[in-house]
Design an enzyme around this catalytic site. Structure first.
Site, mmCIF file in Angstrom:
data_model
loop_
_atom_site.group_PDB
_atom_site.id
_atom_site.type_symbol
_atom_site.label_atom_id
_atom_site.label_comp_id
_atom_site.label_asym_id
_atom_site.label_seq_id
_atom_site.Cartn_x
_atom_site.Cartn_y
_atom_site.Cartn_z
ATOM 1 C CG ASP A 33 30.049 103.341 -18.124
ATOM 2 O OD1 ASP A 33 29.888 104.234 -17.283
ATOM 3 O OD2 ASP A 33 29.102 102.742 -18.666
ATOM 4 C CE1 TYR A 89 26.672 108.745 -10.855
ATOM 5 C CE2 TYR A 89 28.411 108.617 -12.494
ATOM 6 C CZ TYR A 89 27.159 108.256 -12.053
ATOM 7 O OH TYR A 89 26.377 107.416 -12.795
HETATM 8 P P1 NAD Z 1 18.918 95.851 -15.502
HETATM 9 O O1 NAD Z 1 18.087 95.665 -14.288
HETATM 10 O O2 NAD Z 1 18.246 96.315 -16.750
HETATM 11 O O3 NAD Z 1 19.677 94.498 -15.845
HETATM 12 C C1 NAD Z 1 20.256 93.693 -14.892
HETATM 13 C C2 NAD Z 1 20.014 92.243 -15.216
HETATM 14 O O4 NAD Z 1 20.567 91.455 -14.156
HETATM 15 C C3 NAD Z 1 18.544 91.849 -15.327
HETATM 16 O O5 NAD Z 1 18.322 91.097 -16.487
HETATM 17 C C4 NAD Z 1 18.290 91.013 -14.068
HETATM 18 O O6 NAD Z 1 17.318 90.010 -14.255
HETATM 19 C C5 NAD Z 1 19.651 90.437 -13.808
HETATM 20 N N1 NAD Z 1 19.914 90.045 -12.430
HETATM 21 C C6 NAD Z 1 19.563 90.673 -11.283
HETATM 22 N N2 NAD Z 1 20.022 89.992 -10.229
HETATM 23 C C7 NAD Z 1 20.684 88.900 -10.699
HETATM 24 C C8 NAD Z 1 21.389 87.827 -10.099
HETATM 25 N N3 NAD Z 1 21.503 87.728 -8.791
HETATM 26 N N4 NAD Z 1 21.935 86.890 -10.904
HETATM 27 C C9 NAD Z 1 21.819 86.991 -12.236
HETATM 28 N N5 NAD Z 1 21.174 87.981 -12.871
HETATM 29 C C10 NAD Z 1 20.615 88.942 -12.103
HETATM 30 O O7 NAD Z 1 20.076 96.841 -15.115
HETATM 31 P P2 NAD Z 1 21.006 97.709 -16.077
HETATM 32 O O8 NAD Z 1 20.544 99.115 -16.053
HETATM 33 O O9 NAD Z 1 21.138 97.047 -17.373
HETATM 34 O O10 NAD Z 1 22.368 97.658 -15.298
HETATM 35 C C11 NAD Z 1 23.035 96.455 -14.999
HETATM 36 C C12 NAD Z 1 24.106 96.696 -13.975
HETATM 37 O O11 NAD Z 1 25.204 97.392 -14.534
HETATM 38 C C13 NAD Z 1 23.660 97.546 -12.779
HETATM 39 O O12 NAD Z 1 24.288 97.087 -11.618
HETATM 40 C C14 NAD Z 1 24.171 98.912 -13.151
HETATM 41 O O13 NAD Z 1 24.279 99.752 -12.047
HETATM 42 C C15 NAD Z 1 25.490 98.522 -13.725
HETATM 43 N N6 NAD Z 1 26.170 99.528 -14.538
HETATM 44 C C16 NAD Z 1 27.397 99.881 -14.116
HETATM 45 C C17 NAD Z 1 28.126 100.781 -14.827
HETATM 46 C C18 NAD Z 1 29.473 101.165 -14.287
HETATM 47 O O14 NAD Z 1 29.988 102.198 -14.631
HETATM 48 N N7 NAD Z 1 30.080 100.357 -13.406
HETATM 49 C C19 NAD Z 1 27.620 101.328 -15.984
HETATM 50 C C20 NAD Z 1 26.355 100.958 -16.382
HETATM 51 C C21 NAD Z 1 25.626 100.029 -15.657
HETATM 52 C C1 G6P Z 2 27.228 105.727 -15.820
HETATM 53 C C2 G6P Z 2 27.888 105.242 -14.559
HETATM 54 C C3 G6P Z 2 27.264 103.959 -14.116
HETATM 55 C C4 G6P Z 2 25.795 104.113 -13.945
HETATM 56 C C5 G6P Z 2 25.206 104.618 -15.215
HETATM 57 C C6 G6P Z 2 23.758 104.926 -14.996
HETATM 58 O O1 G6P Z 2 27.505 104.870 -16.875
HETATM 59 O O2 G6P Z 2 29.250 105.081 -14.699
HETATM 60 O O3 G6P Z 2 27.870 103.539 -12.940
HETATM 61 O O4 G6P Z 2 25.181 102.898 -13.598
HETATM 62 O O5 G6P Z 2 25.825 105.796 -15.638
HETATM 63 O O6 G6P Z 2 23.149 104.981 -16.191
HETATM 64 P P1 G6P Z 2 21.583 104.963 -16.311
HETATM 65 O O7 G6P Z 2 21.402 105.273 -17.746
HETATM 66 O O8 G6P Z 2 21.127 103.590 -15.907
HETATM 67 O O9 G6P Z 2 21.097 106.039 -15.407
HETATM 68 MN MN MN Z 3 29.985 103.891 -12.920
#
Ligand code: NAD
Ligand code: G6P
Ligand code: MN
Length: 446
Positions: A171, A263
């Site tokens: 995102d 980043y």
């Molecule tokens: P979080 O730890 O709060 O939530 C993750 C959830 O996944 C938890 O409820 C956990 O129990 C569950 N989980 C963990 N391993 C699992 C598995 N093997 N099977 C099923 N469920 C599982 O984390 P968050 O801060 O909410 O972020 C979630 C994910 O999204 C992270 O990987 C984060 O880096 C990613 N993220 C990516 C972007 C991006 O730009 N690509 C943006 C924001 C968040």
């Molecule tokens: C942005 C990035 C994600 C990352 C997030 C971290 O959205 O694109 O890849 O996981 O920031 O956010 P946080 O609030 O968990 O530091």
């Molecule tokens: Mn990202």
């Protein structure tokens, strides 16, 4: 219109409420029959599942909402998976960040040793998840946010090379686009943002007005140089995020060629970035004390009151743009309706960047339609960008190979190549510390 079944894997994530709001906002264009929240942690899942049921009862009454830890129930006959898991949770993110900082290098979720550590944890769960999804829904679209998206994308491409319905997304480009739009006093949808790079490692080359075709790149650079750069989305307004956005102005003043992703500060301004990081209070601490606490308190209140009216998802996300939640929903909608919306996503390079590794997973501007992402060609990139990307891609590739081959040596080479580390001896010390903190989360490296 066919009604769809979708599953949010990692349904207990604090990002789920924003996605729920996105689904409500698009219900006419992207109609759902069933929403399943799947997670492997019942504690988080139950709270989020109940919030989802309350919210959808009031805003999407035709939608059936279930939550489950059973994979068959979660993945049978679904059309889309939105995946956002975090192996090891925020507690392991904290360890990643602090371990790196203890060794005097950048401690960050997805960049440097933190990203490496997290990547080695994510790959196994992600492969397993995709296999399970394919067992029950062979044609479902698998839209993945799980980080480190760069490494996850390379690993999934290696394990499932013929699966054309896996799409890795981030995102941050849309967050940048929102910030540009505000500076230009435009709607973000009026802009087309041309971009190339690897995930969390890329540059905006051009910002164009979709209707008039006018090029706003120079104006934007001048505005950022003069006024600085600031986030729009509510999730990116914590103190540490403001510092991150600030770095864009610094990088742009040094080198005005392209608009850098936030980043890039960790790689191009490591000394400056390091000085802003606190080894005793990292971003993971900020998230656990902030977003995580707030979201689950809101879930509990909603359950107690049998109403989601006081949640941020209802009060803010339903009325405003939520970069993260809306992006994944809009991409799904664009695939489903073949609407060809513009998004910057992660795809296999092939020949998009003509003088770069064909098998790399690059992040570029695409149109999203029924066949997935159709990338805009980037062409040839110049020496500086090519060199930076080649080094970073070599790091990603070696990290993935280290995982698949249980190779200590490749892990060491990967960390040595990472611009945040460089020193081989330091890389070894960091690697040994990461092996210790990760225990069985990691494959055994020999
Ligand atoms: P979080 O730890 O709060 O939530 C993750 C959830 O996944 C938890 O409820 C956990 O129990 C569950 N989980 C963990 N391993 C699992 C598995 N093997 N099977 C099923 N469920 C599982 O984390 P968050 O801060 O909410 O972020 C979630 C994910 O999204 C992270 O990987 C984060 O880096 C990613 N993220 C990516 C972007 C991006 O730009 N690509 C943006 C924001 C968040
Ligand atoms: C942005 C990035 C994600 C990352 C997030 C971290 O959205 O694109 O890849 O996981 O920031 O956010 P946080 O609030 O968990 O530091
Ligand atoms: Mn990202």
């Amino acid at each position: 219109m066919k009604k769809l079944n979708i599953c949010i894997a990692g349904g207990g994530s604090t990002y789920t409420p924003g996605i729920l709001a996105g689904l409500i906002k698009t219900k006419n264009k992207f109609p759902l029959k069933k929403l399943i929240l799947y997670d492997n942690d019942e504690k988080w899942l139950e709270k989020m599942g109940k919030l989802a049921q309350i919210m959808m009862r009031d805003y999407y009454p035709s939608l059936e909402v279930i939550y489950t830890v059973e994979r068959e129930k979660a993945f049978r006959e679904i059309d889309f998976v939105f995946c956002q898991i975090r192996t090891g949770g925020l507690k392991m993110r904290e360890k990643d960040e602090k371990t790196a900082l203890r060794h005097g290098v950048i401690g960050q979720e997805t960049c440097g040793p933190g990203g490496f550590s997290y990547g080695m944890r994510s790959i196994k769960d992600m492969i397993e998840l995709v296999k399970e999804v394919r067992k029950y829904s062979k044609d479902a679209w698998f839209l993945n946010y799980t980080n480190p998206a760069a490494i996850v994308a390379v690993a999934l491409e290696k394990e499932f090379p013929n699966d054309k319905r896996i799409l890795n997304i981030c995102d941050q480009p849309i967050n940048l686009q929102l910030a540009y739009a505000r500076m230009l006093d435009k709607d973000y949808q009026d802009l087309i943002v041309h971009y190339f790079g690897l995930n969390h490692f890329g540059w905006v080359t051009k910002v164009i007005d979709k209707k008039t075709n006018k090029d706003y790149t120079k104006k934007l650079k001048d505005l950022i140089k003069e006024k600085g750069f600031a986030p729009v989305d509510k999730e990116q307004r914590d103190p540490s995020c403001l510092v991150t956005y600030n770095a864009v102005q610094v990088m742009l003043k040094h080198d005005p060629t392209y608009l850098p992703n936030t980043y890039l500060q960790y790689y191009l301004l490591p000394k400056r970035s390091l000085a802003t990081l606190d080894p005793n209070w990292t971003r993971a601490n900020e998230v656990m004390a902030g977003r995580e606490r707030r979201v689950f308190a809101e879930c509990e209140e909603a359950i107690k009151n049998d109403s989601a009216e006081n949640t941020t998802a209802v009060k803010i996300d339903l009325n405003k743009k939520n970069a993260h939640g809306d992006m994944i929903v809009e991409i799904a909608e664009s695939i489903y309706n073949d609407t060809n919306k513009y998004y910057i996503v992660i795809v296999k390079n092939d020949n998009i960047i003509s003088n770069f590794e064909k098998d790399a997973m690059v992040e570029v501007l695409c149109k999203l339609g029924k066949d997935g992402a159709k990338p805009y060609k980037v062409g040839k990139i110049s020496t500086y960008y090519k060199a930076l990307m080649q080094q970073q891609y070599a790091y990603e590739k070696l990290a993935v190979e280290a995982y698949f081959e249980n190779s200590y040596l490749k892990a060491l080479q990967a960390l040595t190549l990472n611009r945040t580390v460089v020193d081989q001896e330091l890389a070894k010390k960091i690697l040994d510390s990461l092996i210790e903190i990760n225990g069985s989360y990691w494959p055994e490296l020999k």
